[in-house]
Design a protein around this motif. Structure first.
Motif, PDB file in Angstrom:
ATOM      1  N   ASN A  28     -82.134   4.389 -30.106  1.00 18.85           N
ATOM      2  CA  ASN A  28     -82.184   3.648 -31.372  1.00 18.85           C
ATOM      3  C   ASN A  28     -81.703   4.523 -32.530  1.00 18.85           C
ATOM      4  O   ASN A  28     -80.967   4.059 -33.397  1.00 18.85           O
ATOM      5  CB  ASN A  28     -83.594   3.133 -31.662  1.00 18.85           C
ATOM      6  CG  ASN A  28     -83.986   1.966 -30.795  1.00 18.85           C
ATOM      7  OD1 ASN A  28     -83.145   1.228 -30.319  1.00 18.85           O
ATOM      8  ND2 ASN A  28     -85.282   1.814 -30.577  1.00 18.85           N
ATOM      9  N   SER A  44     -82.617  -3.743 -43.951  1.00 14.81           N
ATOM     10  CA  SER A  44     -82.366  -5.110 -43.461  1.00 14.81           C
ATOM     11  C   SER A  44     -80.966  -5.251 -42.868  1.00 14.81           C
ATOM     12  O   SER A  44     -80.788  -5.979 -41.878  1.00 14.81           O
ATOM     13  CB  SER A  44     -82.619  -6.153 -44.547  1.00 14.81           C
ATOM     14  OG  SER A  44     -81.880  -5.901 -45.690  1.00 14.81           O
ATOM     15  N   THR A  47     -81.244  -3.720 -39.466  1.00  9.33           N
ATOM     16  CA  THR A  47     -82.049  -4.609 -38.626  1.00  9.33           C
ATOM     17  C   THR A  47     -81.187  -5.730 -38.049  1.00  9.33           C
ATOM     18  O   THR A  47     -81.230  -6.001 -36.847  1.00  9.33           O
ATOM     19  CB  THR A  47     -83.221  -5.194 -39.450  1.00  9.33           C
ATOM     20  OG1 THR A  47     -84.041  -4.124 -39.905  1.00  9.33           O
ATOM     21  CG2 THR A  47     -84.053  -6.145 -38.643  1.00  9.33           C
ATOM     22  N   LYS A  48     -80.400  -6.359 -38.897  1.00 10.99           N
ATOM     23  CA  LYS A  48     -79.526  -7.450 -38.450  1.00 10.99           C
ATOM     24  C   LYS A  48     -78.451  -6.944 -37.496  1.00 10.99           C
ATOM     25  O   LYS A  48     -78.201  -7.537 -36.446  1.00 10.99           O
ATOM     26  CB  LYS A  48     -78.869  -8.133 -39.645  1.00 10.99           C
ATOM     27  CG  LYS A  48     -79.814  -8.982 -40.455  1.00 10.99           C
ATOM     28  CD  LYS A  48     -79.111  -9.558 -41.665  1.00 10.99           C
ATOM     29  CE  LYS A  48     -80.109 -10.166 -42.636  1.00 10.99           C
ATOM     30  NZ  LYS A  48     -79.518 -10.506 -43.921  1.00 10.99           N
ATOM     31  N   LYS A  51     -80.055  -5.539 -34.211  1.00 12.90           N
ATOM     32  CA  LYS A  51     -81.006  -6.454 -33.565  1.00 12.90           C
ATOM     33  C   LYS A  51     -82.305  -5.736 -33.189  1.00 12.90           C
ATOM     34  O   LYS A  51     -82.812  -5.852 -32.072  1.00 12.90           O
ATOM     35  CB  LYS A  51     -80.369  -7.125 -32.360  1.00 12.90           C
ATOM     36  CG  LYS A  51     -79.199  -8.018 -32.741  1.00 12.90           C
ATOM     37  CD  LYS A  51     -78.513  -8.576 -31.533  1.00 12.90           C
ATOM     38  CE  LYS A  51     -77.369  -9.498 -31.842  1.00 12.90           C
ATOM     39  NZ  LYS A  51     -76.411  -9.129 -32.815  1.00 12.90           N
ATOM     40  N   LEU A  52     -82.821  -4.992 -34.155  1.00 16.63           N
ATOM     41  CA  LEU A  52     -84.098  -4.294 -34.013  1.00 16.63           C
ATOM     42  C   LEU A  52     -85.043  -4.816 -35.079  1.00 16.63           C
ATOM     43  O   LEU A  52     -84.599  -5.296 -36.119  1.00 16.63           O
ATOM     44  CB  LEU A  52     -83.913  -2.785 -34.208  1.00 16.63           C
ATOM     45  CG  LEU A  52     -83.026  -2.053 -33.202  1.00 16.63           C
ATOM     46  CD1 LEU A  52     -82.749  -0.636 -33.682  1.00 16.63           C
ATOM     47  CD2 LEU A  52     -83.676  -2.027 -31.830  1.00 16.63           C
ATOM     48  N   ASP A  53     -86.344  -4.703 -34.839  1.00 15.91           N
ATOM     49  CA  ASP A  53     -87.268  -5.147 -35.874  1.00 15.91           C
ATOM     50  C   ASP A  53     -87.335  -4.112 -36.996  1.00 15.91           C
ATOM     51  O   ASP A  53     -86.980  -2.951 -36.820  1.00 15.91           O
ATOM     52  CB  ASP A  53     -88.652  -5.473 -35.303  1.00 15.91           C
ATOM     53  CG  ASP A  53     -89.328  -4.278 -34.679  1.00 15.91           C
ATOM     54  OD1 ASP A  53     -89.790  -3.408 -35.428  1.00 15.91           O
ATOM     55  OD2 ASP A  53     -89.395  -4.228 -33.436  1.00 15.91           O
ATOM     56  N   GLN A  54     -87.785  -4.566 -38.149  1.00 17.37           N
ATOM     57  CA  GLN A  54     -87.798  -3.751 -39.361  1.00 17.37           C
ATOM     58  C   GLN A  54     -88.639  -2.491 -39.189  1.00 17.37           C
ATOM     59  O   GLN A  54     -88.262  -1.413 -39.640  1.00 17.37           O
ATOM     60  CB  GLN A  54     -88.299  -4.600 -40.533  1.00 17.37           C
ATOM     61  CG  GLN A  54     -88.223  -3.916 -41.881  1.00 17.37           C
ATOM     62  CD  GLN A  54     -89.528  -3.231 -42.275  1.00 17.37           C
ATOM     63  OE1 GLN A  54     -90.599  -3.648 -41.876  1.00 17.37           O
ATOM     64  NE2 GLN A  54     -89.416  -2.180 -43.050  1.00 17.37           N
ATOM     65  N   THR A  55     -89.760  -2.590 -38.493  1.00 16.47           N
ATOM     66  CA  THR A  55     -90.635  -1.437 -38.276  1.00 16.47           C
ATOM     67  C   THR A  55     -89.926  -0.360 -37.461  1.00 16.47           C
ATOM     68  O   THR A  55     -90.012   0.833 -37.779  1.00 16.47           O
ATOM     69  CB  THR A  55     -91.937  -1.877 -37.561  1.00 16.47           C
ATOM     70  OG1 THR A  55     -92.535  -2.922 -38.318  1.00 16.47           O
ATOM     71  CG2 THR A  55     -92.901  -0.739 -37.407  1.00 16.47           C
ATOM     72  N   THR A  56     -89.222  -0.770 -36.425  1.00 14.66           N
ATOM     73  CA  THR A  56     -88.494   0.177 -35.574  1.00 14.66           C
ATOM     74  C   THR A  56     -87.422   0.894 -36.376  1.00 14.66           C
ATOM     75  O   THR A  56     -87.285   2.126 -36.297  1.00 14.66           O
ATOM     76  CB  THR A  56     -87.863  -0.552 -34.366  1.00 14.66           C
ATOM     77  OG1 THR A  56     -88.903  -1.159 -33.614  1.00 14.66           O
ATOM     78  CG2 THR A  56     -87.077   0.397 -33.484  1.00 14.66           C
ATOM     79  N   SER A  58     -87.228   1.296 -39.693  1.00 16.78           N
ATOM     80  CA  SER A  58     -87.849   2.150 -40.711  1.00 16.78           C
ATOM     81  C   SER A  58     -88.423   3.426 -40.109  1.00 16.78           C
ATOM     82  O   SER A  58     -88.249   4.514 -40.654  1.00 16.78           O
ATOM     83  CB  SER A  58     -88.953   1.394 -41.440  1.00 16.78           C
ATOM     84  OG  SER A  58     -88.409   0.336 -42.176  1.00 16.78           O
TER      85      SER A  58
END
Length: 124
Positions: A28, A44, A47-48, A51-56, A58
């Motif tokens: 990642n 963001s 993230t888009k 295709k990872l979530d925001q927590t990952t 950050s």
């Protein structure tokens, strides 16, 4: 004593190397870094794109920033992240040179063949 100082220094350097290599061993983080080498981005946007979530995103940006591979700056309400070229460019130059000189077998193989080479290497 001087010997204690040398042992302590060696331990600190070893720990620093481990942190750097552990940072770069995460796919990642490598994907984030590759994206930021091309263009600075917000969380963001990363993230888009990845295709990872925001927590990952950050969490991994924090690690990349702590180790000096990524910089950030405020832009309005957002933080914009970019690759720290002073750290990344020499690293990429080193890795590319190393791969060209020492890893031709890996570069000329597909993933299945690379996996087979690594399995044989681990047995030895």
């Amino acid at each position: 004593s001087f010997i204690y100082y040398l042992c302590s220094l060696k331990h600190m350097l070893s720990k620093a190397y481990n942190i750097i290599f552990e940072t770069l061993a995460n796919s990642n983080r490598i994907n984030i870094l590759e994206s930021l080498i091309k263009k600075e981005k917000t969380v963001s946007e990363l993230t888009k794109e990845l295709k990872l979530d925001q927590t990952t995103v950050s969490h991994n940006l924090k690690r990349l920033k702590i180790t000096g591979f990524v910089k950030d700056k405020k832009q309005g309400k957002n933080k914009v992240y970019s690759a720290n070229k002073d750290a990344v460019d020499p690293l990429l130059k080193f890795v590319n040179n190393h791969m060209n000189c020492n890893c031709q077998a890996l570069c000329n193989c597909n993933e299945k063949k690379i996996s087979q080479i690594l399995k044989r290497w681990k047995k030895n």
